[in-house]
Design an enzyme around this catalytic site. Structure first.
Site: not given
Length: 244
Positions: A52, A110
């Site tokens: 994003d 992540y």
């Protein structure tokens, strides 16, 4: 025709995410333009993870089909000579035709960085989430343990997700404190829209005492997004590994 895989690092601060958008600058678009400059070809660059706006990558994988004669080991040098300083290709190699950066991936990992001290750190403001109140790391670790395994993660999914199945397997979820920083790492076979950031936001609520650690299990089972914590901001999130 060759199928070339590249490994990319980028600072997501100045980009509207990975995926191409008509009226915004994205990492995919900048890379595709660089590939065209170097090879003369319009390519469709496939990324392993569609990060994003504001999210960073220390290990993004992408692939594209090309007829270029440039050897794979020379491609990073050629591409980096025309790329901006905040996007770097660190590796390129020829892969089999069936390889697909996104669909061939088995796991993704992540990292999320929280700065936990009274005042913001100016040099890190685009690279972490500043929380000024002390977080209880031990409670956060207990809460995180409920999320490991195969579950329906509907409670940790933002609206707007196109994915039909909400079942995911989290293999690893660690929380470590390093001076004023808290590093949260999570590895799964895939993630729902904003799943990592909602998990981090929920764990931060546990650390602040807004949610009890054992309530995270109830939130998970409820499949209700409104019961979980806030969505942590994007700038603390880093894509750090794709496993094939």
């Amino acid at each position: 025709m060759r199928n070339v895989m590249i490994v990319v690092e980028y600072d997501g601060t100045n980009y509207h995410g990975w995926q191409y958008q008509k009226n915004a600058v994205t990492v995919q678009e900048v890379l595709q333009k660089a590939i065209k400059k170097v090879t003369g070809e319009e390519v469709n660059l496939i990324g392993a993870s569609r990060t994003d706006t504001g999210v960073h990558a220390l290990y993004q994988v992408a692939n594209f089909k090309t007829n270029t004669k440039i050897p794979a080991e020379k491609l990073p040098y050629a591409l980096n000579s025309v790329l901006p300083d905040d996007i770097v290709v660190v590796q390129a190699k020829d892969v089999e035709d069936s390889f697909h950066a996104r669909y061939s991936a088995k796991r993704k990992r992540y990292k999320y960085i929280i700065l936990n001290r009274k005042f913001q750190m100016p040099t890190m403001r685009n690279y972490c989430w500043h929380i000024s109140y002390p977080l209880n790391i031990e409670e956060m670790k207990k809460a995180a343990s409920y999320l490991i395994g195969t579950h329906d993660f509907s409670a940790f999914k933002a609206s707007g997700s196109s994915k039909t199945s909400t079942i995911r397997t989290v293999y690893d979820l660690t929380i470590e404190k390093n001076e004023d920083f808290i590093n949260i790492e999570i590895e799964a076979n895939g993630f729902l829209y904003n799943m990592v950031r909602i998990i981090v936001g929920t764990l931060s609520y546990v650390g602040l005492g807004k949610i009890k650690e054992d309530e995270v299990y109830d939130i998970l089972k409820s499949k209700d997004r409104t019961k979980a914590g806030i969505t942590a901001p994007p700038q603390g999130l880093y894509l750090i590994k794709i496993i094939y």
